[in-house]
Motif scaffolding. Structure first.
Motif, PDB file in Angstrom:
ATOM      1  N   LYS A 300       0.817  -1.211   0.000  1.00 22.98           N
ATOM      2  CA  LYS A 300       0.000   0.000   0.000  1.00 22.98           C
ATOM      3  C   LYS A 300       0.854   1.267   0.000  1.00 22.98           C
ATOM      4  O   LYS A 300       1.949   1.301   0.555  1.00 22.98           O
ATOM      5  N   ILE A 301       0.312   2.314  -0.606  1.00 22.68           N
ATOM      6  CA  ILE A 301       0.895   3.645  -0.572  1.00 22.68           C
ATOM      7  C   ILE A 301      -0.071   4.566   0.148  1.00 22.68           C
ATOM      8  O   ILE A 301      -1.293   4.509  -0.091  1.00 22.68           O
ATOM      9  N   VAL A 302       0.455   5.427   1.005  1.00 23.76           N
ATOM     10  CA  VAL A 302      -0.380   6.302   1.821  1.00 23.76           C
ATOM     11  C   VAL A 302       0.171   7.740   1.743  1.00 23.76           C
ATOM     12  O   VAL A 302       1.392   7.950   1.734  1.00 23.76           O
ATOM     13  N   ILE A 303      -0.737   8.698   1.700  1.00 25.64           N
ATOM     14  CA  ILE A 303      -0.375  10.113   1.744  1.00 25.64           C
ATOM     15  C   ILE A 303      -0.523  10.592   3.194  1.00 25.64           C
ATOM     16  O   ILE A 303      -1.579  10.414   3.801  1.00 25.64           O
ATOM     17  N   GLU A 304       0.542  11.166   3.751  1.00 26.02           N
ATOM     18  CA  GLU A 304       0.487  11.735   5.093  1.00 26.02           C
ATOM     19  C   GLU A 304       0.114  13.210   4.980  1.00 26.02           C
ATOM     20  O   GLU A 304       0.895  14.020   4.450  1.00 26.02           O
ATOM     21  N   VAL A 305      -1.070  13.537   5.447  1.00 24.00           N
ATOM     22  CA  VAL A 305      -1.576  14.907   5.315  1.00 24.00           C
ATOM     23  C   VAL A 305      -1.114  15.775   6.471  1.00 24.00           C
ATOM     24  O   VAL A 305      -0.787  16.941   6.298  1.00 24.00           O
ATOM     25  N   ALA A 306      -1.102  15.233   7.667  1.00 21.78           N
ATOM     26  CA  ALA A 306      -0.659  15.980   8.866  1.00 21.78           C
ATOM     27  C   ALA A 306      -0.109  14.973   9.847  1.00 21.78           C
ATOM     28  O   ALA A 306      -0.510  13.806   9.884  1.00 21.78           O
ATOM     29  N   SER A 307       0.832  15.424  10.685  1.00 24.85           N
ATOM     30  CA  SER A 307       1.444  14.539  11.672  1.00 24.85           C
ATOM     31  C   SER A 307       0.667  14.604  12.983  1.00 24.85           C
ATOM     32  O   SER A 307      -0.169  15.471  13.167  1.00 24.85           O
TER      33      SER A 307
END
Length: 307
Positions: A300-307
């Motif tokens: 899977k690939i995931v986009i990190e929008v905020a920590s």
């Protein structure tokens, strides 16, 4: 205004753009979620290319990409019960996940367990839930042999792990380069290519398979369908328009909070590892989607929008 990655008309990657869009307002039964992470799936680019969900109208303006998110409840719409501002949640958004804020119906949202990271939780609502629904739909007894085509992709990775957990013997097709990875999941790997059905029979313990969970579609679907004595044990998440002619059926998606709770429990228990192999920040959402659209991703690939 909140940032989002959207498409402005149907077409190729050239119709995608980073936009500043108004913060959505939750209606009845909806949660406004401050997105921490968003999963990337093939359905995202397929929707951009022109495929529409059942009952979905024509494109009338920018449409934010992304079908699964994890984040924190920022506001609660009228009539919502069981969720409060500040709750960590994950689920399927209705206003796109590649964004700082999105709307998620409470009926297809679940509380994120503390032991599950936002990145891993964002990898569950589409791929893992589809895998869970499909394996459950087949209803195979322990000891049965299940063929999973496309075992190295997001849904295939989850389906393989869930099937092995349920006591099934799994044969997984994938590219030759994914052999070690697929076998690490507990499956017998069969590389894609000529004489596929024959090579699957050779790999099966008794020369047959009891069910097929197809995640590839294409010309190979008819070939693997010939392996089955009972075509009702053929399901697909990739070729819904053609599977009926072969005697099978699409994966029947439950799309409920209960299924999300189940896959989250499996993830926390270590039974289901999301296998997130790459993450991208929101300002590189285009690169994340290209990686999936190219069709050679592992896990899977995931986009990190905020920590």
């Amino acid at each position: 205004m909140p940032k989002a990655y959207a498409f402005t008309e149907h077409g190729g990657p050239e119709v995608e753009a980073f936009l500043d869009l108004p913060e959505p307002s939750p209606g009845p039964g909806e949660l406004l979620v401050a997105v921490r992470a968003a999963g990337v799936n093939p359905v995202d680019w397929k929707l951009r290319a022109g495929k529409r969900r059942p009952g979905q109208g024509p494109l009338t303006g920018p449409e934010v990409l992304g079908s699964e998110v994890a984040g924190v409840v920022a506001r609660v719409g009228p009539g919502v019960e069981g969720f409060a501002v500040g709750d960590p949640v994950f689920g399927n958004p209705v206003t796109g996940g590649y964004a700082q804020y999105t709307l998620v119906p409470a009926s297809i949202a679940a509380h994120k367990p503390d032991a599950l990271s936002y990145v891993d939780a964002a990898a569950l609502p589409v791929a893992a839930a589809t895998a869970y629904d499909g394996v459950r739909q087949l209803g195979l007894p322990a000891g049965s042999t299940l063929l999973i085509t496309g075992a190295g992709g997001g849904v295939g990775v989850a389906a393989t792990q869930i099937a092995v957990h349920f006591g099934l013997r799994v044969i997984g097709t994938a590219s030759a380069g994914k052999k070690e990875f697929v076998e690490s999941l507990g499956a017998t790997h069969v590389p894609r290519g000529p004489r596929l059905a024959e090579r699957i029979r050779e790999a099966a313990p008794d020369g047959r398979v009891d069910a097929v969970f197809d995640l590839v579609g294409g010309d190979g679907l008819a070939e693997v369908a010939e392996l089955l004595a009972d075509r009702t044990k053929l399901i697909t998440a990739a070729a819904k328009e053609t599977v009926a002619a072969l005697g099978g059926a699409p994966v029947a998606r439950a799309r409920t909070s209960a299924v999300l709770d189940e896959v989250a429990l499996l993830a926390v228990a270590g039974v289901l590892r999301p296998h997130v192999t790459a993450t991208y920040p929101l300002d590189r959402a285009d690169e994340a989607l290209r990686a999936v659209e190219d069709g050679h991703t592992l896990g899977k690939i995931v986009i990190e929008v905020a920590s």
